[in-house]
Design a protein around this motif. Structure first.
Motif, short mmCIF file in Angstrom:
data_model
loop_
_atom_site.label_atom_id
_atom_site.label_comp_id
_atom_site.label_asym_id
_atom_site.label_seq_id
_atom_site.Cartn_x
_atom_site.Cartn_y
_atom_site.Cartn_z
N SER A 168 -55.00 17.84 6.62
CA SER A 168 -55.96 18.46 7.54
C SER A 168 -57.18 17.56 7.67
O SER A 168 -57.38 16.63 6.89
N LEU A 169 -58.01 17.89 8.67
CA LEU A 169 -59.28 17.18 8.81
C LEU A 169 -60.15 17.37 7.58
O LEU A 169 -60.84 16.45 7.15
N GLU A 170 -60.09 18.56 7.01
CA GLU A 170 -60.90 18.84 5.82
C GLU A 170 -60.47 17.95 4.66
O GLU A 170 -61.31 17.44 3.91
N GLY A 171 -59.16 17.76 4.51
CA GLY A 171 -58.67 16.89 3.46
C GLY A 171 -59.07 15.44 3.68
O GLY A 171 -59.47 14.74 2.75
N ALA A 172 -58.96 14.99 4.93
CA ALA A 172 -59.33 13.61 5.25
C ALA A 172 -60.81 13.38 5.07
O ALA A 172 -61.24 12.27 4.72
N ALA A 203 -50.44 15.31 18.57
CA ALA A 203 -49.11 15.80 18.88
C ALA A 203 -48.76 17.00 18.02
O ALA A 203 -48.10 17.93 18.46
N LEU A 204 -49.21 17.00 16.79
CA LEU A 204 -49.01 18.09 15.85
C LEU A 204 -50.27 18.25 15.01
O LEU A 204 -51.04 17.30 14.87
N PRO A 205 -50.50 19.43 14.45
CA PRO A 205 -51.71 19.61 13.61
C PRO A 205 -51.83 18.58 12.51
O PRO A 205 -52.93 18.17 12.15
N GLN A 206 -50.68 18.14 11.94
CA GLN A 206 -50.72 17.18 10.85
C GLN A 206 -51.28 15.82 11.28
O GLN A 206 -51.65 15.01 10.44
N ALA A 207 -51.34 15.58 12.58
CA ALA A 207 -51.77 14.26 13.06
C ALA A 207 -53.27 14.16 13.23
O ALA A 207 -53.81 13.06 13.33
N SER A 208 -53.96 15.29 13.28
CA SER A 208 -55.38 15.27 13.64
C SER A 208 -56.29 14.54 12.66
O SER A 208 -57.31 13.99 13.09
N PRO A 209 -56.01 14.48 11.33
CA PRO A 209 -56.96 13.83 10.42
C PRO A 209 -57.25 12.37 10.74
O PRO A 209 -58.33 11.87 10.43
N THR A 210 -56.33 11.67 11.37
CA THR A 210 -56.52 10.24 11.60
C THR A 210 -57.52 9.93 12.69
O THR A 210 -57.81 8.77 12.96
#
Length: 301
Positions: A120-124, A262-269
């Motif tokens: 997640s963004l929070e994790g990143a 593309a997917l929620p998992q991609a947002s942190p980058t």
């Protein structure tokens, strides 16, 4: 995080697994505590912890699976074991159990790897920009290492067919789509038919045969304190094939600032410090001998 419930989980016979683990580690483990590790969408993944603080991870098929799954667990165990002496970072395996009387299904156990899984963004955001940069570079470098593993040396040359990977995948996916259409006549998506035909008509020549992880992305890896990869996870759909399929998928999962994930998992980058999509391709090109001029096909694929 640890649930001390003595009854365990429907997918975990704690008493039987404890006895099995005692027979496969150098010292008895004593009573085990457990937790279900989030993030898996297929195989169940548990953390096991002994009273003296030792930790392992157990992987088994999902509940309710009727078909025999010893091959699935054995395949994943085999791949991780084979990669142990390569530059590819993986967890050390403890053992494989194919006796369904122990835990209701085949399973394997590996050592627990400390680190961070960014989902997640929070994790990143817990990573510094320099750690994000290091994670980006490490992710690409490890992917290239996966693709350069000598299949004969590690005993994986017979893991799958060496040729025709893209065509086989396209036919399999399109067949699954047609099966869904047969069950649901209202499922009318002509664009799927069009894309299938376009991809089939423009099949690229496979430059090399390598291990293909099949779901290689940031949240399927564990990062160490420096941001570098400590272990690559989720090898359940790994096979042999076209290495650029992994790179195309990684590009799809990656999100640049100001673009839609593309997917929620991609947002942190999208956070500062992570490489941009083009940087990923440039770095892979620098550490690999493959020609990336046709990468757009693999992104579409």
């Amino acid at each position: 995080m640890i649930d001390p419930s003595p009854s365990g989980h429907p997918g975990l016979n704690l008493e039987a697994v404890t006895a099995w683990l005692n027979a496969h580690v150098s010292e008895p483990t004593g009573p085990l505590e457990w937790s279900l590790i989030a993030g898996g969408h297929s195989n169940l993944t548990f953390e096991l912890c002994s009273q003296d603080g030792r930790r392992w991870v157990l992987r088994r098929p999902p509940l309710g699976q009727i078909l025999a799954t010893a091959h699935d667990m054995g395949r994943e165990y085999r791949i991780i074991s084979a990669l142990a002496d390569t530059p590819v970072p993986v967890a050390s395996v403890v053992g494989l159990c194919t006796d369904v009387e122990v835990n209701g299904a085949p399973f394997y156990v590996m050592d627990f790897v400390e680190g961070l899984v960014v989902r997640s963004l929070e994790g990143a955001a817990t990573l510094s920009p320099s750690q994000r940069h290091a994670a980006s570079e490490s992710l690409v470098d490890v992917l290239a290492q996966i693709h350069s593993v000598d299949l004969d040396n590690v005993g994986l040359a017979d893991l799958g067919r060496h040729d025709g990977y893209i065509e086989r995948q396209l036919r399999r996916w399109y067949g699954q789509f047609q099966g869904s259409q047969a069950q649901n006549p209202n499922l009318d998506l002509p664009a799927v038919d069009e894309v299938f035909q376009l991809l089939m008509e423009n099949l690229p020549a496979q430059q090399a045969t390598s291990i293909v992880h099949g779901d290689y992305r940031l949240d399927n890896c564990i990062l160490d304190r420096d941001g570098k990869l400590a272990a690559v996870l989720d090898w359940e759909i790994c096979t042999l094939g076209d290495p650029l399929a992994d790179l195309g998928l990684l590009w799809v999962y990656w999100t640049d600032p100001g673009t839609t994930a593309a997917l929620p998992q991609a947002s942190p980058t999208s956070l500062d410090g992570f490489l941009r999509k083009q940087d990923l391709l440039d770095r892979y090109s620098a550490v690999s001998s493959l020609d990336l001029s046709g990468i757009d096909y693999y992104i579409a694929f």
